[in-house]
Design a protein around this motif. Structure first.
Motif, PDB file in Angstrom:
ATOM      1  N   LEU A 155       4.042   6.388   2.554  1.00  0.00           N
ATOM      2  CA  LEU A 155       4.686   5.303   2.278  1.00  0.00           C
ATOM      3  C   LEU A 155       5.156   5.985   0.868  1.00  0.00           C
ATOM      4  O   LEU A 155       5.000   6.124  -0.153  1.00  0.00           O
ATOM      5  CB  LEU A 155       4.726   4.008   2.559  1.00  0.00           C
ATOM      6  CG  LEU A 155       3.504   3.873   3.688  1.00  0.00           C
ATOM      7  CD1 LEU A 155       3.193   2.143   4.042  1.00  0.00           C
ATOM      8  CD2 LEU A 155       3.775   4.257   5.314  1.00  0.00           C
ATOM      9  N   THR A 156       6.986   5.904   1.433  1.00  0.00           N
ATOM     10  CA  THR A 156       7.846   6.373   0.264  1.00  0.00           C
ATOM     11  C   THR A 156       8.786   4.333  -0.128  1.00  0.00           C
ATOM     12  O   THR A 156       8.128   3.058   0.594  1.00  0.00           O
ATOM     13  CB  THR A 156       9.170   6.465   0.556  1.00  0.00           C
ATOM     14  OG1 THR A 156       9.671   5.916   1.261  1.00  0.00           O
ATOM     15  CG2 THR A 156       8.511   8.437   1.313  1.00  0.00           C
ATOM     16  N   ALA A 157       9.075   4.621  -1.548  1.00  0.00           N
ATOM     17  CA  ALA A 157       9.333   2.895  -2.028  1.00  0.00           C
ATOM     18  C   ALA A 157      10.496   2.461  -0.970  1.00  0.00           C
ATOM     19  O   ALA A 157      11.539   2.812  -0.278  1.00  0.00           O
ATOM     20  CB  ALA A 157       9.769   3.486  -3.756  1.00  0.00           C
ATOM     21  N   ALA A 158      10.117   1.200  -1.111  1.00  0.00           N
ATOM     22  CA  ALA A 158      10.978   0.240  -0.083  1.00  0.00           C
ATOM     23  C   ALA A 158      13.101   1.046  -0.761  1.00  0.00           C
ATOM     24  O   ALA A 158      12.939   1.384  -1.560  1.00  0.00           O
ATOM     25  CB  ALA A 158      11.145  -1.467  -0.364  1.00  0.00           C
ATOM     26  N   ALA A 159      13.511   0.697   0.788  1.00  0.00           N
ATOM     27  CA  ALA A 159      14.753   0.764   0.260  1.00  0.00           C
ATOM     28  C   ALA A 159      15.001  -0.030  -0.328  1.00  0.00           C
ATOM     29  O   ALA A 159      15.210  -1.250  -0.236  1.00  0.00           O
ATOM     30  CB  ALA A 159      15.358   1.004   2.024  1.00  0.00           C
ATOM     31  N   ALA A 160      16.615   0.200  -1.029  1.00  0.00           N
ATOM     32  CA  ALA A 160      17.128  -0.973  -1.551  1.00  0.00           C
ATOM     33  C   ALA A 160      18.739  -1.344  -0.362  1.00  0.00           C
ATOM     34  O   ALA A 160      19.074  -0.403  -0.448  1.00  0.00           O
ATOM     35  CB  ALA A 160      18.045  -0.074  -2.945  1.00  0.00           C
ATOM     36  N   GLY A 161      18.317  -2.681  -0.419  1.00  0.00           N
ATOM     37  CA  GLY A 161      19.474  -3.564  -0.272  1.00  0.00           C
ATOM     38  C   GLY A 161      18.796  -3.326   1.486  1.00  0.00           C
ATOM     39  O   GLY A 161      18.666  -2.625   1.929  1.00  0.00           O
ATOM     40  N   THR A 169       0.762  -0.892   0.271  1.00  0.00           N
ATOM     41  CA  THR A 169       0.250  -0.194  -0.240  1.00  0.00           C
ATOM     42  C   THR A 169       0.488   0.916  -0.256  1.00  0.00           C
ATOM     43  O   THR A 169       1.998   0.942  -0.124  1.00  0.00           O
ATOM     44  CB  THR A 169      -0.684  -0.087   1.424  1.00  0.00           C
ATOM     45  OG1 THR A 169      -1.867   1.297   1.087  1.00  0.00           O
ATOM     46  CG2 THR A 169       0.046   0.232   2.795  1.00  0.00           C
ATOM     47  N   ASP A 170       0.764   2.869  -0.532  1.00  0.00           N
ATOM     48  CA  ASP A 170       0.372   3.662  -0.433  1.00  0.00           C
ATOM     49  C   ASP A 170       1.189   4.554   0.993  1.00  0.00           C
ATOM     50  O   ASP A 170       1.081   5.152   0.899  1.00  0.00           O
ATOM     51  CB  ASP A 170       0.766   4.636  -2.004  1.00  0.00           C
ATOM     52  CG  ASP A 170       0.973   3.188  -3.012  1.00  0.00           C
ATOM     53  OD1 ASP A 170       2.247   3.059  -3.440  1.00  0.00           O
ATOM     54  OD2 ASP A 170       0.240   3.912  -4.382  1.00  0.00           O
ATOM     55  N   GLN A 171       0.007   3.883   1.844  1.00  0.00           N
ATOM     56  CA  GLN A 171      -0.181   5.043   2.575  1.00  0.00           C
ATOM     57  C   GLN A 171      -0.907   4.288   3.568  1.00  0.00           C
ATOM     58  O   GLN A 171      -1.311   3.017   3.541  1.00  0.00           O
ATOM     59  CB  GLN A 171      -0.941   6.159   2.553  1.00  0.00           C
ATOM     60  CG  GLN A 171      -2.710   5.801   2.239  1.00  0.00           C
ATOM     61  CD  GLN A 171      -3.698   6.605   1.578  1.00  0.00           C
ATOM     62  OE1 GLN A 171      -3.435   7.694   0.819  1.00  0.00           O
ATOM     63  NE2 GLN A 171      -5.029   6.662   1.653  1.00  0.00           N
ATOM     64  N   LEU A 172      -0.926   4.659   4.985  1.00  0.00           N
ATOM     65  CA  LEU A 172      -1.449   4.336   6.023  1.00  0.00           C
ATOM     66  C   LEU A 172      -2.383   5.443   6.757  1.00  0.00           C
ATOM     67  O   LEU A 172      -2.069   6.386   6.764  1.00  0.00           O
ATOM     68  CB  LEU A 172      -0.794   3.572   7.691  1.00  0.00           C
ATOM     69  CG  LEU A 172       0.472   1.803   6.888  1.00  0.00           C
ATOM     70  CD1 LEU A 172       1.431   2.068   8.107  1.00  0.00           C
ATOM     71  CD2 LEU A 172      -0.783   1.174   6.950  1.00  0.00           C
ATOM     72  N   VAL A 173      -3.948   5.033   6.366  1.00  0.00           N
ATOM     73  CA  VAL A 173      -4.595   6.119   7.200  1.00  0.00           C
ATOM     74  C   VAL A 173      -4.901   5.684   8.724  1.00  0.00           C
ATOM     75  O   VAL A 173      -5.110   4.191   9.410  1.00  0.00           O
ATOM     76  CB  VAL A 173      -5.630   5.703   6.909  1.00  0.00           C
ATOM     77  CG1 VAL A 173      -7.272   6.757   7.365  1.00  0.00           C
ATOM     78  CG2 VAL A 173      -5.867   5.670   5.300  1.00  0.00           C
ATOM     79  N   PHE A 174      -4.637   6.455   9.526  1.00  0.00           N
ATOM     80  CA  PHE A 174      -5.029   6.563  11.639  1.00  0.00           C
ATOM     81  C   PHE A 174      -5.864   7.309  11.951  1.00  0.00           C
ATOM     82  O   PHE A 174      -5.971   8.641  11.620  1.00  0.00           O
ATOM     83  CB  PHE A 174      -3.229   6.948  12.376  1.00  0.00           C
ATOM     84  CG  PHE A 174      -2.401   5.743  11.795  1.00  0.00           C
ATOM     85  CD1 PHE A 174      -2.365   4.927  12.510  1.00  0.00           C
ATOM     86  CD2 PHE A 174      -1.311   6.459  10.798  1.00  0.00           C
ATOM     87  CE1 PHE A 174      -0.775   3.982  12.478  1.00  0.00           C
ATOM     88  CE2 PHE A 174      -0.523   5.365  10.825  1.00  0.00           C
ATOM     89  CZ  PHE A 174      -0.316   4.642  11.095  1.00  0.00           C
TER      90      PHE A 174
END
Length: 242
Positions: A177-183, A138-143
């Motif tokens: 949320l941002t793209a997953a960190a590489a490595g 997902t690209d976001q979390l809603v609280f």
């Protein structure tokens, strides 16, 4: 006379317009929001701040309840102490267990509540949390959050924003949320960040110490050279006088 009346009317209209802009600006920025300290990468861990402004002129905010998304449960939630506030972390069993880094998780945090403190009118408070691991699908979390005042008023920040639609009156805090960190291993992300921060601070302190030492040495050398110059000048003057 007409010119004076025109100036008075213009001043009134200008004041009303300025007041309306300030009122609208205050309303726009008075929401409960959530922002990461740095980035919130998919699959990783992040420190986020729930920012709570006091919207009322005659009441204090005395409680904040943050409900966590059930569709993307978070196994790890750790609050940072906030002076003057008590914090309670509520966990619930999951209908479907999670598998996080090879480990099966049967429960997750469903709500965090802060109480016992007070946010005065015209002030705001940040409530930090370390959360993870963040979902990758997902690209976001809603609280959804509830803000309680000491006059028993409860403001429900639970409305989800819809793409292409105007912002709702009481929008729910939403974490992008941002793209997953590489490595790298997500389990080591938080410790690695802390270690990097500590190393950076040590390096900064070392550099500052080295700079300070060099400055002191140069200062002493300058004083010695100055004294030598004065002494030479006095000696040369005496020889000319002789």
């Amino acid at each position: 006379m007409n010119a004076a009346r025109s100036r008075t009317r213009l001043a009134v209209v200008t004041s009303l317009a300025a007041g309306s802009v300030l009122l609208l600006s205050g309303t726009a920025f008075a929401h409960v929001t959530v922002q990461p300290e740095g980035t919130a990468a998919k699959g990783g861990y992040a420190v986020v701040d729930f920012k709570v402004p006091n919207e009322r002129d005659n009441a204090k905010t005395v409680k904040l309840e943050v409900n966590f998304p059930a569709d993307h449960p978070l196994a790890s939630v750790m609050p940072q102490p906030v002076p003057g506030w008590n914090v309670e972390v509520t966990k619930s069993k999951l209908a479907k267990p999670l598998t996080v880094h090879g480990k099966q998780i049967n429960e997750a945090v469903t709500k965090v509540t802060w109480s016992g403190g007070a946010i005065e009118p015209g002030q705001f408070q940040k409530f930090p949390l370390s959360i993870g691991s963040l979902p990758s699908d997902t690209d976001q979390l809603v609280f959804k959050a509830l803000q309680t005042y000491d006059n028993n008023e409860v403001v429900r920040w639970i409305d989800e924003a819809k793409k292409g639609a105007p912002e709702p009156a009481n929008p729910a805090p939403t974490l992008t949320l941002t793209a997953a960190a590489a490595g790298g291993d997500d389990d080591d992300a938080a410790p690695a960040a802390a270690a990097a921060s500590a190393t950076g601070k040590k390096a900064e302190a070392s550099a500052s110490s080295d700079t300070d030492t060099t400055a002191r040495i140069l200062g002493v050398v300058g004083i010695v050279v100055g004294i030598a110059g004065v002494a030479f000048g006095v000696f040369a003057g005496r020889r000319r006088s002789a």
